[in-house]
Design an enzyme around this catalytic site. Sequence first.
Site: not given
Length: 255
Positions: A9, A11, A95, A97, A166, A172, A212
Amino acid sequence: MRIPIIAGNWKMHKTVAQSLEFVDEILPLTAEIKGVKVVLCPPFTALYSVGQRLQGTHIEMGAQDVFWADEGAYTGEISPPMLKDTGSKYAIVGHSERRHQLKETDEDVNQKVKSLLQAGLWPILCVGETLEQRQAGNARQVVKEQLEEGLKDVDTTGTDLVIAYEPVWAIGTGVNASSEDAQDMIGFIRQELAGKFSQEMAERVRILYGGSVKANNIEEFMSQPDIDGALIGGASLQAESLAEIARRAEGIVNG
Ligand code: 13P
C-alpha cells in the site's frame, strides 16, 4: 489452499514516473516467485499507467479506496467501474488512516464493500483497534464490530474478499504486533466469518496482517496458521524491499 498475498500500500507516495520505475524494477525481482501473489496499490493517479505495465505479468493491482456509486455528481470520487477500467482487481477499504483522519464510518465501508463486490472487484477490508482500545481489553470487540458492520448484508456467494488486520498502533510506528497476537486476532476473525457466513467461506478468505511489516519480521507472521500474507506500507516503497518480503514469505510457504 489459500495462496498468500503480499500487498504494497503505497499510500500518498509516487508520481506516475516513479510508479513505473518501481514496476520495472520489481517485475524481474519477483519473476520466479510462485507461492505468493504480489499486489501493488498505487495512488489513483498512477493506476492506469501501472495497470497497463502490469498487464499479462504475475503482479496484480489494487486501488487504495473507492466510492460506492457507479457514477453521478460526486466531485472528487472514483467508482468501482472506473477502477476496473484501470486494470485494478482489488481496492482497500476502511484503512485506519481513512477511518481516523477522514472520518470514514463503518457504514461508508459497508457501502464500499458491497459496490466493489457488485462490480466484480475484491475488497481488502481493513480492521484494527487503537492502542487505547487494546489497553482497555476491547480489541476483539472493536474488530468484531468493524467486521459485522463492514460486512453487513454482504452476499459472499461466488465472490471473494480479503481482510487485513491492521492494529492502528502498529501502523507506521516500527512497533509491529507480535506474531502470536496477530495470529490470535486473525484466528478470531476467521471464526467470526465462519459464524457469520460459513466454514467454507472462512477457510477461503485470505486474512492479512498489516503494521510495520518488514523483511526481518515477515517470516514470523507467515509461520502462523491463519495469517495469509501482509499489507505493507513503508517497506513497500522500494522494489527491492517488497521483493525481499515476497521471497521470504514464499520461503515459508514452500519450506
Ligand atoms: P506500515 O507498513 O508503514 O506500518 O503501514 C501499514 C499499513 O497501513 C498498510 O496498509
